[in-house]
Write a protein that holds these residues in place. Structure first.
Motif, PDB file in Angstrom:
ATOM      1  N   ASP A   9       1.921  13.544  -8.178  1.00  0.00           N
ATOM      2  CA  ASP A   9       1.421  14.854  -7.754  1.00  0.00           C
ATOM      3  C   ASP A   9       2.538  15.900  -7.754  1.00  0.00           C
ATOM      4  O   ASP A   9       2.321  17.041  -8.157  1.00  0.00           O
ATOM      5  N   ALA A  48       1.860   7.874  -6.089  1.00  0.00           N
ATOM      6  CA  ALA A  48       0.879   8.955  -6.199  1.00  0.00           C
ATOM      7  C   ALA A  48       1.494  10.296  -5.786  1.00  0.00           C
ATOM      8  O   ALA A  48       1.245  11.318  -6.434  1.00  0.00           O
ATOM      9  N   LYS A  49       2.314  10.279  -4.740  1.00  0.00           N
ATOM     10  CA  LYS A  49       2.972  11.517  -4.307  1.00  0.00           C
ATOM     11  C   LYS A  49       3.950  12.010  -5.369  1.00  0.00           C
ATOM     12  O   LYS A  49       4.057  13.214  -5.616  1.00  0.00           O
ATOM     13  N   MET A  68       0.819  -1.192   0.000  1.00  0.00           N
ATOM     14  CA  MET A  68       0.000   0.000   0.000  1.00  0.00           C
ATOM     15  C   MET A  68       0.861   1.253   0.000  1.00  0.00           C
ATOM     16  O   MET A  68       0.522   2.219  -0.652  1.00  0.00           O
ATOM     17  N   SER A  69       1.986   1.237   0.718  1.00  0.00           N
ATOM     18  CA  SER A  69       2.825   2.428   0.769  1.00  0.00           C
ATOM     19  C   SER A  69       3.485   2.705  -0.575  1.00  0.00           C
ATOM     20  O   SER A  69       3.784   3.850  -0.889  1.00  0.00           O
ATOM     21  N   ASN A  70       3.719   1.653  -1.372  1.00  0.00           N
ATOM     22  CA  ASN A  70       4.292   1.848  -2.693  1.00  0.00           C
ATOM     23  C   ASN A  70       3.347   2.654  -3.578  1.00  0.00           C
ATOM     24  O   ASN A  70       3.771   3.536  -4.317  1.00  0.00           O
ATOM     25  N   THR A  71       2.059   2.380  -3.479  1.00  0.00           N
ATOM     26  CA  THR A  71       1.056   3.105  -4.258  1.00  0.00           C
ATOM     27  C   THR A  71       1.009   4.572  -3.837  1.00  0.00           C
ATOM     28  O   THR A  71       0.946   5.466  -4.686  1.00  0.00           O
ATOM     29  N   SER A  72       1.059   4.827  -2.538  1.00  0.00           N
ATOM     30  CA  SER A  72       1.014   6.218  -2.083  1.00  0.00           C
ATOM     31  C   SER A  72       2.296   6.955  -2.447  1.00  0.00           C
ATOM     32  O   SER A  72       2.261   8.160  -2.725  1.00  0.00           O
ATOM     33  N   THR A  73       3.426   6.265  -2.481  1.00  0.00           N
ATOM     34  CA  THR A  73       4.681   6.891  -2.898  1.00  0.00           C
ATOM     35  C   THR A  73       4.615   7.285  -4.367  1.00  0.00           C
ATOM     36  O   THR A  73       5.040   8.379  -4.741  1.00  0.00           O
TER      37      THR A  73
END
Length: 100
Positions: free
Chosen positions: A12, A8-9, A1-6
């Motif tokens: 952005d 996405a960041k 899950m943290s890979n996806t948020s990384t």
């Protein structure tokens, strides 16, 4: 899950960088202009482009940049159009030839 948020960041952050460059456009370096061209042509999703286009701070630069760099027909585009026209003409000729 943290890979996806990384990821996405990072996406952005890249979009924010392009928006900042567009806010300053046309007062950008050739390298920055090329970065924006590459971003619009190969990195940006439709959502990214919509978010940039709807940013009031980047609106003037966005329109100016798009008209000069992204929305123009290139020689490559003309070649694709010519190839498509040749294929269509050959198909029409083949259909007409078979009709006889």
């Amino acid at each position: 899950m943290s890979n996806t948020s990384t990821i996405a960041k990072a996406v952005d952050a890249r979009r924010a960088h392009v928006e900042a460059l567009l806010s300053a456009y046309p007062d950008v370096t050739p390298e920055e202009r090329q970065l924006m061209v590459n971003w619009f042509r190969s990195e940006a999703s439709a959502l990214d482009v919509a978010l940039v286009a709807s940013n009031p701070a980047a609106e003037r630069g966005y329109r100016h940049f798009r008209s000069e760099n992204v929305d123009k027909f290139t020689l490559k585009d003309m070649g694709y159009a010519l190839g498509f026209a040749v294929i269509i003409a050959l198909a029409v000729l083949l259909i007409a030839w078979r009709a006889f």
